[in-house]
Design a protein around this motif. Structure first.
Motif, short mmCIF file in Angstrom:
data_model
loop_
_atom_site.label_atom_id
_atom_site.label_comp_id
_atom_site.label_asym_id
_atom_site.label_seq_id
_atom_site.Cartn_x
_atom_site.Cartn_y
_atom_site.Cartn_z
N GLY A 6 0.82 -1.21 0.00
CA GLY A 6 0.00 0.00 0.00
C GLY A 6 0.85 1.25 0.00
O GLY A 6 0.53 2.25 -0.67
N ASN A 7 1.97 1.21 0.73
CA ASN A 7 2.88 2.35 0.76
C ASN A 7 3.49 2.60 -0.62
O ASN A 7 3.65 3.75 -1.05
CB ASN A 7 3.99 2.09 1.78
N GLY A 8 3.81 1.51 -1.33
CA GLY A 8 4.35 1.66 -2.68
C GLY A 8 3.35 2.28 -3.63
O GLY A 8 3.69 3.14 -4.46
N VAL A 9 2.09 1.87 -3.53
CA VAL A 9 1.03 2.47 -4.34
C VAL A 9 0.88 3.95 -4.00
O VAL A 9 0.78 4.81 -4.88
CB VAL A 9 -0.31 1.72 -4.13
N PHE A 10 0.88 4.25 -2.71
CA PHE A 10 0.75 5.64 -2.24
C PHE A 10 1.87 6.51 -2.80
O PHE A 10 1.64 7.65 -3.21
CB PHE A 10 0.77 5.65 -0.71
N ASN A 11 3.09 5.96 -2.85
CA ASN A 11 4.25 6.74 -3.28
C ASN A 11 4.20 7.13 -4.75
O ASN A 11 4.87 8.08 -5.16
CB ASN A 11 5.54 5.97 -2.99
N ILE A 12 3.45 6.40 -5.55
CA ILE A 12 3.30 6.79 -6.95
C ILE A 12 2.05 7.64 -7.16
O ILE A 12 2.01 8.55 -7.98
CB ILE A 12 3.28 5.55 -7.89
N VAL A 13 1.00 7.37 -6.37
CA VAL A 13 -0.26 8.10 -6.54
C VAL A 13 -0.14 9.53 -6.02
O VAL A 13 -0.62 10.47 -6.67
CB VAL A 13 -1.41 7.36 -5.81
N SER A 63 7.79 -2.59 -2.25
CA SER A 63 8.03 -1.23 -2.72
C SER A 63 8.37 -1.20 -4.21
O SER A 63 8.20 -0.17 -4.86
CB SER A 63 9.17 -0.59 -1.91
N VAL A 64 8.88 -2.31 -4.73
CA VAL A 64 9.12 -2.40 -6.17
C VAL A 64 7.81 -2.67 -6.91
O VAL A 64 7.50 -2.04 -7.92
CB VAL A 64 10.15 -3.51 -6.49
N LEU A 65 7.01 -3.60 -6.38
CA LEU A 65 5.75 -3.95 -7.04
C LEU A 65 4.68 -2.88 -6.88
O LEU A 65 3.90 -2.63 -7.80
CB LEU A 65 5.23 -5.28 -6.47
N GLY A 66 4.64 -2.23 -5.70
CA GLY A 66 3.59 -1.26 -5.42
C GLY A 66 3.49 -0.14 -6.43
O GLY A 66 2.42 0.10 -7.01
N LEU A 79 -2.89 0.58 -12.21
CA LEU A 79 -4.25 0.76 -11.70
C LEU A 79 -4.78 2.17 -11.96
O LEU A 79 -5.99 2.36 -12.13
CB LEU A 79 -4.29 0.45 -10.20
N LEU A 80 -3.87 3.14 -11.99
CA LEU A 80 -4.31 4.52 -12.28
C LEU A 80 -4.88 4.65 -13.69
O LEU A 80 -5.60 5.62 -13.98
CB LEU A 80 -3.14 5.49 -12.10
N GLN A 81 -4.55 3.69 -14.56
CA GLN A 81 -5.09 3.73 -15.92
C GLN A 81 -6.55 3.30 -15.96
O GLN A 81 -7.27 3.62 -16.92
CB GLN A 81 -4.27 2.81 -16.84
N VAL A 82 -6.99 2.56 -14.94
CA VAL A 82 -8.35 2.00 -14.98
C VAL A 82 -9.21 2.47 -13.82
O VAL A 82 -10.42 2.21 -13.80
CB VAL A 82 -8.30 0.45 -14.98
N THR A 83 -8.62 3.16 -12.84
CA THR A 83 -9.40 3.64 -11.72
C THR A 83 -8.86 5.00 -11.28
O THR A 83 -7.93 5.53 -11.89
CB THR A 83 -9.38 2.64 -10.55
N MET A 132 -6.25 5.49 -2.85
CA MET A 132 -6.05 5.97 -1.48
C MET A 132 -6.86 5.12 -0.50
O MET A 132 -6.40 4.82 0.61
CB MET A 132 -6.45 7.44 -1.37
N LEU A 133 -8.06 4.74 -0.90
CA LEU A 133 -8.87 3.84 -0.07
C LEU A 133 -8.17 2.50 0.10
O LEU A 133 -8.15 1.93 1.20
CB LEU A 133 -10.25 3.65 -0.70
N LEU A 134 -7.58 2.00 -0.98
CA LEU A 134 -6.83 0.74 -0.90
C LEU A 134 -5.69 0.85 0.11
O LEU A 134 -5.48 -0.05 0.93
CB LEU A 134 -6.27 0.39 -2.29
N ASP A 135 -4.95 1.96 0.06
CA ASP A 135 -3.85 2.16 1.00
C ASP A 135 -4.38 2.23 2.43
O ASP A 135 -3.78 1.67 3.36
CB ASP A 135 -3.10 3.44 0.65
N SER A 136 -5.51 2.88 2.62
CA SER A 136 -6.11 2.98 3.96
C SER A 136 -6.43 1.59 4.51
O SER A 136 -6.18 1.29 5.69
CB SER A 136 -7.38 3.83 3.90
N LEU A 137 -6.95 0.72 3.65
CA LEU A 137 -7.30 -0.63 4.09
C LEU A 137 -6.07 -1.44 4.49
O LEU A 137 -6.15 -2.32 5.36
CB LEU A 137 -8.07 -1.35 2.99
N THR A 138 -4.91 -1.15 3.88
CA THR A 138 -3.69 -1.88 4.27
C THR A 138 -3.27 -1.51 5.69
O THR A 138 -2.69 -2.34 6.40
CB THR A 138 -2.54 -1.61 3.29
N PHE A 139 -3.54 -0.28 6.11
CA PHE A 139 -3.24 0.11 7.50
C PHE A 139 -4.18 -0.60 8.47
O PHE A 139 -3.77 -1.03 9.55
CB PHE A 139 -3.37 1.63 7.67
#
Length: 440
Positions: free
Chosen positions: A35-42, A161-164, A171-175, A181-188
């Motif tokens: 989730g942190n990796g996703v957050f770092n690109i979003v 962190s590489v995959l995220g 995922l930003l291309q389709v959502t 951000m909701l996905l990252d919240s759920l990982t916490f």
């Protein structure tokens, strides 16, 4: 005569990968790291989309790093005096709530950057509590297996962190960014739920009734008496100086010096992630080795990797990123293991956050220095600069293996049975008990 291995408790000899408690902890850490990796690109793309300003992106990125400088050291003192379990739970749940406020802040017409930067700063401050609480908990929950656990958690963070970011970009291309951000919240929320099952100690490491100022003074006094403390911090600062400008220097070399395109830049950047992951694999085989020699050899390896920047090709920059990140990971894990092994439990949090603050202070100095060297001596000059500081980092950990190991006059305590022992020995003695679920 019975061997040392035979005398160890069964839980100490058992592989961590057969420990259900560790497996839950590892899975939770990996999910949160993803989730942190996703957050770092979003986050940077969200800021760019709302502001169309690279300066705004840089400002938000700076806000995420400031907590290490302040209130970093104070977080460590609090981590030593508060319940690790409560601190981890509240920190994870608060971050879950804070990340959901970013889309709302991004939708405001005025003050977007300031609001997002403030939220990012707050989130990373809270994250320091979670990470520091985890750091001080590992020796108490896993005992003598702490080195293997540190290595495993490092591999979780590097792989996720590489995959995220890669998956986050897809995922930003389709959502939308809001959904991610909701996905990252759920990982916490997920890692908080895992913490409830781990038997994390509820008692703080430092149960003293002294005021916080006195606790800080005691921690500083202990560190000043510990052998090689100055060399230890000096080595950490030297390695931080090498590590800080790596990414920027590599991209500059690929694009501006050698005139290559985004494909080559992407390969060089990916080499850094590959190096970090390979470093965690190597750490698994070095867990039982003395820490100072491992740190020294890792720094020497970083020197060899830094010299590769002088190779007149973008492939040299990629090789440098691979080697320096690999050896840097080995150095970092060995440094953490050394702290957990030799620093008394009541000062663990304060010591670790102080080290992180020291690293953070060295980073901007390094970036400025490398920029000046590039202007005067070009890429070969920068390669020499990084190589020299890597060698300094290696030389500072030369010694007889007693770095941060207090003598009996430095940290003597008296056990309930009247036996005098050092604080680090007391920690080692309680480790087998702590490995079975805490010290309650």
């Amino acid at each position: 005569m019975t061997s040392n291995t035979a005398q160890q408790p069964a839980a100490e000899r058992e592989s961590i990968w057969r420990d259900a408690t560790f497996l839950r902890h590892f899975a939770g850490m990996w999910v949160n790291a993803f989730g942190n990796g996703v957050f770092n690109i979003v986050l940077p793309l969200l800021v760019l989309d709302r502001t169309d300003s690279f300066a705004a992106m840089g400002g938000v990125a700076l806000a995420t790093q400031l907590p290490k400088a302040f209130p970093g050291p104070l977080v460590g003192v609090l981590a030593d005096r508060l319940s690790p379990r409560a601190m981890m739970l509240w920190a994870y749940l608060l971050q879950a709530a804070l990340v959901l406020t970013i889309p709302a802040a991004a939708g405001t017409s005025t003050g977007t950057v300031w609001l997002i930067a403030a939220i990012a700063y707050t989130m990373n401050t809270v994250d320091l509590f979670a990470r520091t609480a985890t750091f001080v908990t590992i020796p108490r929950v896993y005992g003598d297996r702490r080195g293997k656990v540190n290595t495993a958690f490092a591999s979780a963070w590097t792989s996720a962190s590489v995959l995220g970011p890669a998956i986050g970009g897809l995922l930003l291309q389709v959502t939308s960014a809001d959904v991610l951000m909701l996905l990252d919240s759920l990982t916490f929320v997920a890692i908080a739920a895992v913490v409830l099952t781990l038997g994390v100690p509820t008692e703080p490491g430092n149960t003293s009734s002294d005021r916080m100022r006195e606790s800080v003074a005691q921690g500083i006094a202990w560190f000043r008496r510990a052998p090689g403390a100055g060399r230890f911090l000096g080595s950490i600062a030297a390695v931080a100086i090498v590590y800080a400008p790596l990414g920027t220097l590599a991209v500059f070399a690929v694009r501006d010096v050698y005139g290559e395109g985004p494909t080559e830049a992407g390969i060089v950047t990916s080499a850094a992630g590959a190096g970090l992951f390979l470093g965690t694999l190597i750490c698994q085989r070095l867990d039982d080795r003395p820490k100072e020699p491992v740190m020294r050899r890792a720094a020497l390896c970083m020197a060899a990797g830094s010299a590769l920047f002088a190779v007149p090709s973008w492939i040299g920059a990629g090789a440098a990123m691979l080697v320096v990140n690999l050896c840097g990971m080995v150095y970092a894990v060995s440094r953490s293991n050394l702290i957990q092994e030799r620093v008394p439990v009541e000062h663990l949090g304060q010591t670790m956050t102080t080290v992180q603050s020291f690293e953070s202070a060295a980073q901007p100095v390094s970036v400025a220095a490398v920029t000046a060297v590039l202007a005067v001596a070009g890429l070969p000059g920068a390669a020499v600069f990084l190589t020299v500081f890597s060698l300094v980092g290696a030389l500072l950990v030369l010694g007889g293996g007693r770095m941060l190991l207090p003598g009996t006059d430095a940290a003597a305590t008296t056990t309930p049975g009247g036996k005098s022992s050092t604080s680090s020995e007391s920690l080692t003695a309680t480790a087998p008990m702590a490995a079975h679920g805490g010290t309650r």
